[in-house]
Design a protein around this motif. Structure first.
Motif, short mmCIF file in Angstrom:
data_model
loop_
_atom_site.label_atom_id
_atom_site.label_comp_id
_atom_site.label_asym_id
_atom_site.label_seq_id
_atom_site.Cartn_x
_atom_site.Cartn_y
_atom_site.Cartn_z
N PHE A 179 23.82 -28.06 -6.65
CA PHE A 179 22.83 -29.17 -6.61
C PHE A 179 23.48 -30.33 -7.45
CE2 PHE A 179 20.45 -25.28 -5.72
CZ PHE A 179 19.93 -25.64 -4.48
N CYS A 180 23.16 -31.45 -7.23
CA CYS A 180 23.46 -32.60 -8.05
C CYS A 180 22.83 -32.62 -9.27
CB CYS A 180 22.97 -33.79 -7.27
SG CYS A 180 23.59 -35.37 -8.16
N GLY A 181 23.74 -32.87 -10.60
CA GLY A 181 23.03 -33.02 -11.67
C GLY A 181 22.53 -34.34 -12.05
N TYR A 182 22.44 -35.05 -11.19
CA TYR A 182 21.95 -36.49 -11.32
C TYR A 182 20.45 -36.60 -10.67
CZ TYR A 182 26.03 -38.21 -13.34
OH TYR A 182 27.11 -38.49 -13.99
N CYS A 183 20.49 -36.12 -9.52
CA CYS A 183 19.00 -36.09 -8.69
C CYS A 183 18.36 -34.83 -8.10
CB CYS A 183 19.38 -37.31 -7.50
SG CYS A 183 20.11 -36.64 -6.20
N GLY A 184 19.31 -33.98 -8.32
CA GLY A 184 18.66 -32.46 -7.89
C GLY A 184 18.95 -32.00 -6.46
N ARG A 238 29.92 -34.09 -2.54
CA ARG A 238 29.21 -35.20 -2.50
C ARG A 238 27.52 -34.84 -2.65
NH1 ARG A 238 30.52 -40.34 -1.09
NH2 ARG A 238 32.15 -39.85 0.11
N CYS A 239 26.89 -35.49 -3.15
CA CYS A 239 25.59 -35.21 -3.27
C CYS A 239 24.82 -35.80 -1.88
CB CYS A 239 24.78 -35.76 -4.63
SG CYS A 239 22.94 -35.84 -4.29
N LEU A 240 24.01 -35.15 -1.36
CA LEU A 240 23.44 -35.65 -0.03
C LEU A 240 22.30 -36.51 -0.38
CD1 LEU A 240 23.29 -32.26 1.93
CD2 LEU A 240 24.83 -34.19 2.48
N GLY A 241 21.77 -36.66 -1.50
CA GLY A 241 20.78 -37.46 -1.91
C GLY A 241 21.32 -38.65 -2.52
N CYS A 242 21.97 -38.97 -3.70
CA CYS A 242 22.33 -40.07 -4.17
C CYS A 242 24.03 -40.35 -3.92
CB CYS A 242 22.15 -40.08 -5.81
SG CYS A 242 23.29 -38.97 -6.49
N GLY A 243 24.89 -39.61 -3.46
CA GLY A 243 26.15 -39.88 -3.12
C GLY A 243 26.94 -39.67 -4.10
ZN LIG Z 1 22.45 -36.94 -6.41
#
Ligand SMILES: [Zn+2]
Length: 278
Positions: free
Chosen positions: A122-127, A140-145
């Protein structure tokens, strides 16, 4: 002095292309143990095509690249499934790896790859969930990229000499009787030389001079990149904190305790500095 070993015949790739290889190497882990063939002459990982019985025990597998041009995957074993008769677990710190250091360091890659995968789902920035990139070792984060890379922690390891004697210390985490040289992680904003001075002073209370680079090696504990150094005693008396370091002393080639695994850079530095290298 240099920590010498052969070039690693491993070629990282991020997306498996069509291959003419009839073999597939499966690196199967259970924590810091690897599933290897019992009948191996040296260290040998199973070929997935030769051992279809492994399919029922492995978890999701990940493509890492090519070892001697054979496609190489890493995975973990499901705890409740018994291992097939022809296999056994071998500890990554086992001395038997010395026969094939290239393969050992490929196994270090696999262990650290899986550590990274688990810690970066999971992304450390947006989860949001992350996914593997196909053009480099990254996710690559699927939320914030956001793109994140594998975590590699630089750690210094230093052999400190005083004349023909070498400083060896027993860490509270070590097996009984085992001594090694001083090591520790590099702090943010710190140079390697500063890390060497700080770690030696923190752990045994002495100052060192003439710090020289020795060589480096990846390691599987803590996803570290071990950066080896040598240094000379400058001043101070050995004092240990009795928490992290339980005991430390000067040793020479005629009198030394149990040393770390021969596959480690610590062992290489110690035997070089004590004049025990063949
Ligand atoms: Zn993210």
């Amino acid at each position: 002095m240099e920590y010498k070993r052969e070039d690693i015949p491993f070629r990282p790739e991020y997306k498996e292309l069509e291959t003419r290889s009839e073999k597939t190497i499966l690196l199967i882990y259970k924590k810091n143990h690897m599933l290897l063939l019992k009948a191996r002459k040296n260290v040998e990982a199973p070929d997935e095509k030769e051992h279809p019985e492994l399919k029922k025990g492995i978890k999701e597998k990940f493509f890492m690249g090519y070892f001697r041009e054979v496609p190489c995957y890493c995975t973990e074993w499901q705890e409740k499934v018994p291992i097939p008769e022809a296999f056994e677990w071998v500890y990554l710190n086992d001395a038997s790896w010395i026969g094939d250091k290239n393969f050992f360091f490929t196994c270090v890659r696999g262990r650290t790859f899986l550590n990274w995968h688990h810690a970066s789902r999971f992304c450390g920035y947006c989860g949001e969930q992350t996914t593997f990139k196909e053009d480099e070792r990254a996710k690559r984060c699927l939320g914030c990229g956001n793109v994140s890379y594998p975590h590699i922690a630089p750690a210094i390891i230093v052999g400190v000499t005083k004349g023909d004697k070498l400083l060896l210390a027993h860490n509270a985490n070590f097996p009984e009787g085992l001594y090694s040289i001083i090591a520790g992680y590099v702090e943010q904003g710190e140079s390697l030389e500063q890390a060497v001075r700080r770690e030696v002073e923190e752990e045994v209370g002495i100052k060192v001079k003439n710090i020289k680079y020795y060589g480096s090696t990846p390691w599987y504990n803590g996803d570290s990149l071990m950066l080896g150094f040598t240094a000379e005693y400058e001043s101070g008396e050995i004092t240990v904190d009795h928490e992290e370091i339980v005991d430390a002393n000067w040793y020479d080639k005629d009198n030394f305790p149990i040393l770390p695994s021969p596959i480690s850079i610590a062992h290489q530095i110690i035997t070089d500095l004590l004049g025990l290298s063949k």
